[in-house]
Design a protein around this motif. Structure first.
Motif, short mmCIF file in Angstrom:
data_model
loop_
_atom_site.label_atom_id
_atom_site.label_comp_id
_atom_site.label_asym_id
_atom_site.label_seq_id
_atom_site.Cartn_x
_atom_site.Cartn_y
_atom_site.Cartn_z
N TYR A 60 0.86 -1.18 0.00
CA TYR A 60 0.00 0.00 0.00
C TYR A 60 0.90 1.23 0.00
O TYR A 60 1.14 1.85 1.05
N PRO A 61 1.43 1.61 -1.16
CA PRO A 61 2.41 2.70 -1.22
C PRO A 61 1.90 4.02 -0.66
O PRO A 61 2.66 4.78 -0.05
N LEU A 62 0.61 4.34 -0.85
CA LEU A 62 0.08 5.60 -0.34
C LEU A 62 0.08 5.64 1.18
O LEU A 62 0.05 6.72 1.78
N GLY A 64 2.52 4.14 2.91
CA GLY A 64 3.90 3.91 3.33
C GLY A 64 4.22 2.45 3.63
O GLY A 64 5.15 2.17 4.38
N ARG A 65 3.46 1.53 3.06
CA ARG A 65 3.69 0.10 3.27
C ARG A 65 4.14 -0.52 1.95
O ARG A 65 3.42 -0.50 0.95
N PHE A 66 5.36 -1.05 1.97
CA PHE A 66 6.00 -1.50 0.73
C PHE A 66 6.43 -2.96 0.84
O PHE A 66 7.54 -3.32 0.47
N ASP A 67 5.55 -3.79 1.32
CA ASP A 67 5.85 -5.21 1.47
C ASP A 67 5.70 -5.91 0.11
O ASP A 67 4.59 -6.06 -0.40
N ILE A 68 6.83 -6.34 -0.46
CA ILE A 68 6.79 -6.99 -1.77
C ILE A 68 6.82 -8.52 -1.66
O ILE A 68 6.90 -9.20 -2.69
N SER A 69 6.75 -9.05 -0.44
CA SER A 69 6.86 -10.50 -0.28
C SER A 69 5.76 -11.27 -1.01
O SER A 69 6.03 -12.34 -1.56
N PRO A 70 4.48 -10.78 -1.07
CA PRO A 70 3.49 -11.54 -1.87
C PRO A 70 3.87 -11.63 -3.33
O PRO A 70 3.64 -12.66 -3.98
N VAL A 229 -2.40 -8.11 -5.96
CA VAL A 229 -1.29 -8.29 -5.02
C VAL A 229 -1.79 -9.15 -3.86
O VAL A 229 -2.46 -8.67 -2.95
N ALA A 230 -1.48 -10.41 -3.91
CA ALA A 230 -1.91 -11.36 -2.87
C ALA A 230 -1.00 -12.57 -2.90
O ALA A 230 -0.37 -12.88 -3.92
N TRP A 231 -0.93 -13.25 -1.77
CA TRP A 231 -0.15 -14.48 -1.70
C TRP A 231 -0.83 -15.56 -2.53
O TRP A 231 -2.04 -15.75 -2.43
N PRO A 232 -0.07 -16.27 -3.35
CA PRO A 232 -0.68 -17.36 -4.13
C PRO A 232 -0.99 -18.55 -3.24
O PRO A 232 -0.10 -19.13 -2.61
N THR A 233 -2.26 -18.89 -3.15
CA THR A 233 -2.68 -20.03 -2.32
C THR A 233 -3.26 -21.17 -3.14
O THR A 233 -3.55 -22.23 -2.60
N GLY A 234 -3.47 -20.95 -4.43
CA GLY A 234 -4.02 -21.98 -5.29
C GLY A 234 -3.74 -21.66 -6.74
O GLY A 234 -3.40 -20.53 -7.10
N GLY A 255 9.07 9.22 -4.85
CA GLY A 255 9.61 9.08 -3.51
C GLY A 255 9.94 7.64 -3.15
O GLY A 255 10.56 6.90 -3.92
N LEU A 256 9.51 7.26 -1.93
CA LEU A 256 9.78 5.90 -1.47
C LEU A 256 9.10 4.84 -2.34
O LEU A 256 9.61 3.73 -2.47
N HIS A 257 7.96 5.20 -2.90
CA HIS A 257 7.26 4.28 -3.80
C HIS A 257 8.17 3.93 -4.98
O HIS A 257 8.36 2.75 -5.32
N ARG A 258 8.74 4.93 -5.60
CA ARG A 258 9.63 4.72 -6.74
C ARG A 258 10.88 3.94 -6.32
O ARG A 258 11.32 3.02 -7.00
N ALA A 259 11.42 4.32 -5.17
CA ALA A 259 12.61 3.62 -4.68
C ALA A 259 12.33 2.15 -4.39
O ALA A 259 13.19 1.29 -4.62
#
Length: 307
Positions: A60-62, A64-70, A229-234, A255-259
């Motif tokens: 959720y870049p807006l 400030g959450r940039f979790d790319i693990s999914p 953007v979600a974890w693949p479960t199936g 900003g941080l989104h681009r970075a």
């Protein structure tokens, strides 16, 4: 060595050096651009990007959450599943071309594989979007899913597996194959029990490079995966891979989104370089383990007369 040969060697060396410099420049640029999200004053850091920061996750870049693990998981699932599908077909093509097919059939097979390798990725994506996705959607909506991405990617990397596996099998010494034939082994036993183990390092290299190819694909996966953007479960879950996320959001990110997008590109580059390096090491192991062959000898000529 003649003057022309020395000149050619210098020119090729200069081009190789230029390629290395360009690669270093690309990696340096990615590092600089990803710096604010990795080590800046408000940076989530590598732990935050990988979902290990302890706070709320999600992309959720807006906020400030940039979790790319999914998206990392989605990329790994799509590329890994594609490799599992493509490896048997590519290896079968390589074995048939190298040991079983006649000269004319082998030539036609290589032509077909070469044409498949040359098809633009957007064509694969368009076919997947208009044919494959509706077909899967009739079975399990919405159709755009991990399964569609796996199937399209598998079709795209079959030529990589086939061509590199054939090159590995072609390096198996004729003397080894002739020795197996002299012991009375059948064609099947020679191929499965002698040729494949002898070419094992090269076959691993083919699979690793095909996996790197699948991880780096963007447009075709973007068109068929669903972009959620979600974890693949199936197999039927829509998802978004890292490359597609960069392509979709880079145009307006700041900003941080681009970075964070640059950091995702840096991670992908590191993974592809690692796989390519492992593939080269595996291929070098094959060449180092080769037995001296007769000049001009090749494996198919040794095997086709066998019963």
């Amino acid at each position: 060595m003649s003057r022309s040969e020395r000149g050619l060697g210098r020119a090729l060396g200069a081009l190789a050096l230029l390629s290395g410099v360009l690669l270093i420049g690309i990696v340096a640029h990615l590092l600089v651009q990803a710096g604010p999200v990795l080590a800046g004053p408000q940076a989530p850091g590598l732990g935050g990007l990988l979902g290990l920061g302890g706070g709320p996750g999600g992309w959720y870049p807006l906020e400030g959450r940039f979790d790319i693990s999914p998206m990392i998981a989605a990329s790994a699932a799509a590329a890994g599943g594609a490799l599992l599908l493509a490896a048997p077909f590519g290896l079968a093509c390589a074995i048939h071309d190298q040991f079983l097919a006649g000269p004319r059939t082998a030539q036609l097979l290589r032509l077909g594989i070469g044409l498949l390798a040359g098809i633009p990725s957007v064509v694969f994506g368009l076919w997947g979007l208009t044919v494959l996705v509706p077909l899967i959607g009739r079975w399990q909506p919405p159709g755009a899913s991990l399964l569609a991405a796996m199937l399209v990617l598998a079709l795209m990397i079959v030529p990589t597996v086939a061509l590199l596996a054939r090159a590995a099998l072609a390096q198996v010494p004729r003397s080894v194959l002739q020795g197996a034939a002299a012991l009375g082994l059948s064609r099947r036993a020679i191929v499965l029990g002698v040729a494949l183990p002898a070419a094992r390092s090269g076959l691993w290299a083919a699979l690793l490079l095909a996996l790197a190819r699948a991880l780096g694909e963007t447009l075709a996966v973007l068109m068929v995966a669903g972009n959620v953007v979600a974890w693949p479960t199936g197999l039927f879950d829509p998802l978004r891979v890292l490359t597609a996320n960069i392509a979709l959001e880079m145009a307006y990110a700041e900003g941080l989104h681009r970075a964070s997008l640059y950091a995702a590109g840096l991670l992908l580059t590191a993974l592809v370089l690692l796989l390519a390096g492992l593939g080269l090491l595996a291929g070098r192991g094959l060449r180092a383990g080769r037995v001296q062959t007769l000049p001009g000898a090749d494996a198919p000529a040794a095997l086709r007369p066998l019963s």
